[in-house]
Design an enzyme around this catalytic site. Structure first.
Site, short mmCIF file in Angstrom:
data_model
loop_
_atom_site.label_atom_id
_atom_site.label_comp_id
_atom_site.label_asym_id
_atom_site.label_seq_id
_atom_site.Cartn_x
_atom_site.Cartn_y
_atom_site.Cartn_z
N SER A 1 37.43 33.85 39.97
CA SER A 1 37.03 32.83 39.00
C SER A 1 37.84 31.57 39.26
CB SER A 1 37.30 33.34 37.59
OG SER A 1 37.27 32.29 36.64
N TYR B 1 43.74 37.29 32.40
CA TYR B 1 42.54 37.18 33.25
C TYR B 1 42.83 36.35 34.49
CZ TYR B 1 37.68 35.87 34.44
OH TYR B 1 36.48 35.64 35.08
N LYS C 1 42.68 37.63 38.41
CA LYS C 1 41.74 37.02 39.34
C LYS C 1 42.47 36.32 40.50
CE LYS C 1 37.67 38.01 37.62
NZ LYS C 1 36.81 39.00 38.34
#
Length: 275
Positions: free
Chosen positions: A152, A165, A169
């Site tokens: 991402s 997160y 990632k």
């Protein structure tokens, strides 16, 4: 002839949204697909959709974070279809908080689904891939396999409220580039697609009543504040968020024969967004 004819593809988190679009895209190009979703109904539905269109698919549902899932998932591809050519590590969700409010459980959950699960799947795939590659080399054949890890822009540039997160990632990029070096001898292209704003249920506008999804018994809030979505759209040179199908097309680029000499790369699928 379809470009992926005879290939066997595994796609995690492919019962909905981007994952579903990836599974359908690969199947439309001739791949036999092992579908996966946390819940049985959507995973089974996508496998049925592929078969109804004349393709081949099976569903191996369940949490990618569960111990033993990786061996079950990879084993199904080899046992059912006799091969292992494409792995797309797509499964995931977000569970956001600012760092002072983030619990150990939240942080670990993001690492588990976005980093540990792909690691386990790739580790489980290592021996079958080695065996296939050795036989092909002995026969004088050069056969390329593909790994596409889904990251991402949050993993590349960070994002407020997503320490867990973003960390997972970002780490996935490191895993991608390491495996590129380890598996080059097996003719495996290992690349990464980092998504920007893609319109799915996870990025839907938050209305009066914020929606939640159930993940292993946890109610996880989903959606983005409308004003934030508007601001993000204004930052995107192409003027809007992407569709799941457009996201799938970016993944397909790294699954096609045209990427046979591309490995260890990260491509941003974000409509030109550069933060």
């Amino acid at each position: 002839m379809s470009k992926l004819q005879g290939k066997v593809a595994l796609v995690t988190g492919s019962g909905r949204g981007i994952g579903r679009a990836i599974a359908l895209k690969l199947a439309s190009e001739g791949a036999r697909v092992v579908v996966n979703d946390l819940d049985d109904a959507p995973g089974d539905a996508v496998a049925a959709e592929i078969k109804a269109a004349g393709g081949e698919a099976i569903a191996i549902n369940g949490s990618v974070s569960e111990p033993g899932f990786a061996d079950r998932f990879v084993g199904a591809a080899v046992e059912q279809f006799g091969g292992l050519d494409i792995i797309v590590n797509n499964a995931g969700y977000t569970w956001d908080s600012t760092i002072q409010k983030m619990t150990d459980e939240q942080f670990q959950a993001m690492l588990d689904v976005h980093l540990v699960a792909p690691f386990r799947i790739l580790r489980a795939a290592a021996e079958p891939i080695r065996i296939f590659a050795k036989k092909e080399a002995e026969a004088g054949r050069e056969v390329f396999r593909k790994v596409v890890n889904i990251s991402s822009i949050a993993g590349l540039y960070g994002n407020a409220g997503q320490a867990s997160y973003s960390s997972a990632k970002a780490s996935l990029v490191g895993l991608t580039r390491t495996l590129c070096k380890e598996w080059g001898r097996y003719k495996v292209n290992v690349n990464c697609v980092a998504f920007g704003l893609i319109n799915t249920r996870l990025t839907q506008p938050i209305e009066a009543q914020q929606k939640t999804i159930d993940v292993a018994g946890r109610d996880i809030k989903v959606g983005v504040q409308p004003q934030m979505l508007d601001a993000m759209a204004r930052m995107i040179p192409l003027g809007r968020g992407g569709t799941p199908e457009e996201a799938a097309d970016a993944v397909y680029l790294f699954c096609s024969p045209e990427s046979n000499y591309i490995s260890g790369q990260v491509v941003v699928c974000g409509g030109g967004l550069i933060i």
